[in-house]
Every structure is written in structure tokens, then in C-alpha cells.
Write a protein that holds these residues in place. Structure first.
Motif, PDB file in Angstrom:
ATOM      1  N   LYS A 114     -39.801  36.020 -40.236  1.00 47.59           N
ATOM      2  CA  LYS A 114     -38.951  37.030 -39.556  1.00 47.59           C
ATOM      3  C   LYS A 114     -37.748  36.390 -38.862  1.00 47.59           C
ATOM      4  CE  LYS A 114     -42.294  40.735 -38.745  1.00 47.59           C
ATOM      5  NZ  LYS A 114     -43.673  40.181 -38.630  1.00 47.59           N
ATOM      6  N   ASN A 153     -38.067  33.768 -36.547  1.00 49.14           N
ATOM      7  CA  ASN A 153     -38.394  33.223 -35.220  1.00 49.14           C
ATOM      8  C   ASN A 153     -39.000  31.819 -35.310  1.00 49.14           C
ATOM      9  OD1 ASN A 153     -37.631  35.764 -34.177  1.00 49.14           O
ATOM     10  ND2 ASN A 153     -39.685  36.572 -34.656  1.00 49.14           N
ATOM     11  N   TRP A 179     -45.577  34.605 -40.520  1.00 48.37           N
ATOM     12  CA  TRP A 179     -44.766  35.830 -40.497  1.00 48.37           C
ATOM     13  C   TRP A 179     -43.703  35.784 -39.405  1.00 48.37           C
ATOM     14  CZ3 TRP A 179     -44.506  38.140 -44.796  1.00 48.37           C
ATOM     15  CH2 TRP A 179     -45.637  38.277 -45.641  1.00 48.37           C
ATOM     16  N   GLN A 180     -44.020  35.131 -38.291  1.00 45.89           N
ATOM     17  CA  GLN A 180     -42.988  34.969 -37.245  1.00 45.89           C
ATOM     18  C   GLN A 180     -41.812  34.138 -37.794  1.00 45.89           C
ATOM     19  OE1 GLN A 180     -42.271  36.185 -34.229  1.00 45.89           O
ATOM     20  NE2 GLN A 180     -43.953  37.599 -34.695  1.00 45.89           N
ATOM     21  N   LYS A 194     -33.950  36.074 -47.336  1.00 43.54           N
ATOM     22  CA  LYS A 194     -34.781  35.005 -46.780  1.00 43.54           C
ATOM     23  C   LYS A 194     -34.468  33.650 -47.418  1.00 43.54           C
ATOM     24  CE  LYS A 194     -38.722  38.113 -45.944  1.00 43.54           C
ATOM     25  NZ  LYS A 194     -38.161  39.436 -46.351  1.00 43.54           N
TER      26      LYS A 194
END
Ligand code: 3HC
Length: 307
Positions: free
Chosen positions: A269, A271, A265-266, A103
Motif C-alpha cells: 500500500k 507504507n 500489504w502495508q 505498483k
């Protein structure tokens, strides 16, 4: 004293663990994870502001922005060097980044369509980074702590230059003031998300705090950032877009609303609004740099051959 006991005593007595010291494999892996993602964040973080280097409104603004973006590259290199003291391989970490297996900070997945974003990123994003990174100067792993001390000195320049840019714009025209407010509205909540999920959802905090890798929880640092930023916003004359934001005299802190954690969280991930663009840019830069790595490899082989 056995190795584990010696490690535990080092941590408990606020001493630093150094590369040659014995350490639990979990400690090493946690450090590689956090420091690598920190380094990735610095490198990807060059893109949003880099977008404005060729369009800065004056030579002075251009020179300041160039210096800041170059600093971020240097921060990334210090931190990759810190991971290498733990046996990590920089090429492997880059591969993990560009293939989405590691990440980088969510904040850098937001676009920067307005020049005011350059000031707001300096003020809010580097301001949040200072809140998060100053405690890391006391992290238990020596090379990480020492990298943080150097990085934090440069972060304060980053934060100040952004705030000064915004003060200038807020003393300008109505249109410039509106540009600043619009940028603050876009970056306020993503800046709060930089500190990570709420403590209750922080899967790594407990162990990282026990190993004194992290020195504060995500929510503690988020609170510190809000308390630090509210008076700065008042001085600037901008409104922070949180209707629940108010001083709570009983707590001695500001109460504030919660970011949209589904959005967080999107973005984590992959997005996020500019996520694909950021990784594609980093992947292309890596591929375009292959000839340099190849030349360096051949050169070092030739040198070895000569010797
Ligand atoms: N963006 C992306 N992922 C995030 C995140 C964020 N803002 N916050 C948390 N996550 C991820 C974590 O990495 C973890 O996933 P992982 O286990 O696969 O790594 C998961 O969400 C759960 O979060 P935790 O709270 O359990 O994770 P940590 O204990 O690692 O805490 C952190 C997250 C607070 C970011 C911590 O890793 C940290 O302090 N890192 C060092 C500082 C850093 O990386 N800052 C990023 C910005 S760098 C920067 O701002 C540069 C400046 O020049 C602008």
C-alpha cells in the motif's frame, strides 16, 4: 474459426500470442498491469544498490555493481517496450508509478544500510527474481517471453556476483560475517514476499494461469525458491531466520514459516520503510529529465519540419 476460438487454441497449444493477434481486452489489460509493474520494479530496484556504487570497497566491486544496476535499467526499458506493443504509453505508465496508481515490487521498499546488502540482494532478491522470471520465458505473450529470455541471462550474473561477494565476506573477519548474517536476517522474509500473497489471497492468479501469462502459482514459486536457497545458505554458513524451516522428507520439500502478511500489504500500500523515499527519488529523476524530453520533442518537430 472465430477470433476468440483462435486465441483460445493459441493459448491451449502453447503457442505465443503476438501484438497483431486478436486478444481479449482482459488479457491485454492483465499483461499491461503485470509487465508495467515488472518494469517499474526494475527501475525502482536500481535505487537500493545504487546507494552503494560510490562507496563500493574496491574498483572491481564498483565495476560489477555499476554493470548490475545498468542491467536493471535495461530490463525496465525492454519491459516498457513490451507494454508499448500492447498500446500502453510509457509516459502514462511513469505517471501512474510516481502518483502511486501502479505498483512495483515490495522488496525495493526496504533500506540498504549495510554493504552486505549488496551481496544479499544479489543472492536472495535476484535469486527470487530468477525463480519467478524463468517460468515467464514460457509466458503466452510473445514480446514478454522474449524479453524474459534476455533478462534471465543477465539475472544469473546478478545472483552469482552477489553470492560470490558474500562468500568473500564470510571468509573474512567476524565483523564481516556478522554484517552478512544481519543483512540476511533483514532480507529473508521480504524476499519470500516477492512471490506475492498466498495463493488463497491471489486475486489475479486463476485467470493469469488460465491465459498462461503466469505458469506457476505464487506459493509454488516461493517453495521452489526456499528449496533452492537452503543449501546455498548452508554453504555460505549463514542461518535463515525461520525457526520452522526444516526438510520434510515426506513432501520432498522444506517446510517453512509464513511471512508477516500484514507487513506485506502495508508495504504494497506504500507504507514500506523506504517507500516514500523510493517514489520521491523516481519523481525527482523524472522531473529533472523534463528538459531532455523537451529537447527531443523540439528536435523531432524540427526534423519533421525540415522533411
Ligand atoms: N510487491 C508489490 N505488489 C505485489 C507483490 C509484490 N511483491 N505481489 C503481489 N502484488 C500485488 C499484485 O500486483 C496484485 O495487485 P494488482 O492487481 O493491483 O496488480 C495484488 O498484489 C495481488 O497479487 P496477485 O498474486 O493476484 O498478483 P499477480 O498475479 O500479478 O502476481 C507477481 C504477482 C507474482 C509479482 C506477478 O505479477 C509477477 O510474476 N510479475 C512479474 C515478475 C515481477 O514483477 N517481479 C518483481 C520483481 S522484479 C525484480 O525482481 C528485478 C530483479 O532484477 C531484482
Amino acid at each position: 474459426m472465430d477470433l476468440e476460438a483462435r486465441f483460445e487454441r493459441t493459448i491451449a497449444s502453447e503457442q505465443r500470442v503476438e501484438p497483431r493477434d486478436w486478444m481479449p481486452e482482459g488479457y491485454r489489460k492483465t499483461l499491461v498491469r503485470q509487465i508495467a509493474q515488472h518494469a517499474h520494479s526494475e527501475i525502482i530496484g536500481m535505487q537500493p544498490e545504487g546507494n552503494w556504487i560510490t562507496r563500493a570497497p574496491s574498483l572491481r566491486r564498483k565495476a560489477i555493481l555499476l554493470a548490475k544496476v545498468q542491467d536493471e535499467a535495461g530490463h525496465g526499458l525492454y519491459l516498457y517496450a513490451a507494454t508499448e506493443t500492447l498500446g500502453a504509453d510509457r509516459a502514462d505508465l511513469t505517471e501512474k508509478l510516481i502518483t502511486g496508481r501502479q505498483k512495483y515490487s515490495s522488496i525495493f521498499n526496504y533500506p540498504t544500510p549495510s554493504y552486505a546488502d549488496v551481496g544479499v540482494i544479489g543472492w536472495l532478491v535476484d535469486g527470487a527474481a530468477i525463480c519467478n522470471q524463468v517460468p515467464l520465458c514460457r509466458t503466452s505473450y510473445g514480446p514478454y517471453a522474449r524479453a524474459m529470455i534476455r533478462i534471465c541471462k543477465e539475472e544469473s550474473f546478478h545472483q552469482r556476483q552477489g553470492y560470490e561477494l558474500l562468500l568473500t565476506m564470510m571468509a573474512g573477519t567476524d565483523a564481516q560475517r556478522a554484517m552478512v548474517q544481519e543483512s540476511v536476517d533483514r532480507f529473508w522474509w521480504p524476499a519470500l514476499m516477492m512471490f506475492g500473497p498466498p495463493d488463497a489471497e491471489s486475486t489475479n492468479s486463476e485467470q493469469s494461469l488460465a491465459w498462461r501469462i503466469k505458469r506457476d502459482t505464487n506459493d509454488e514459486l516461493r517453495q521452489k525458491f526456499v528449496d533452492m536457497t537452503v543449501p546455498q545458505a548452508e554453504k555460505l554458513g549463514v542461518t535463515l531466520p525461520d525457526p520452522e524451516l526444516r526438510w520434510n522428507a515426506e513432501r520432498g520439500h522444506h517446510d517453512f514459516g509464513q511471512p508477516d502478511w500484514d507487513e506485506f500489504w502495508q508495504v504494497v500500500k506504500g507504507n514500506g520503510p523506504a517507500g516514500a523515499q523510493r517514489l520521491a527519488h523516481r519523481r525527482k529523476a523524472h522531473e529533472d529529465g523534463e528538459w531532455v524530453r523537451e529537447a527531443a520533442r523540439v528536435h523531432s518537430e524540427k526534423k519533421r519540419g525540415v522533411e
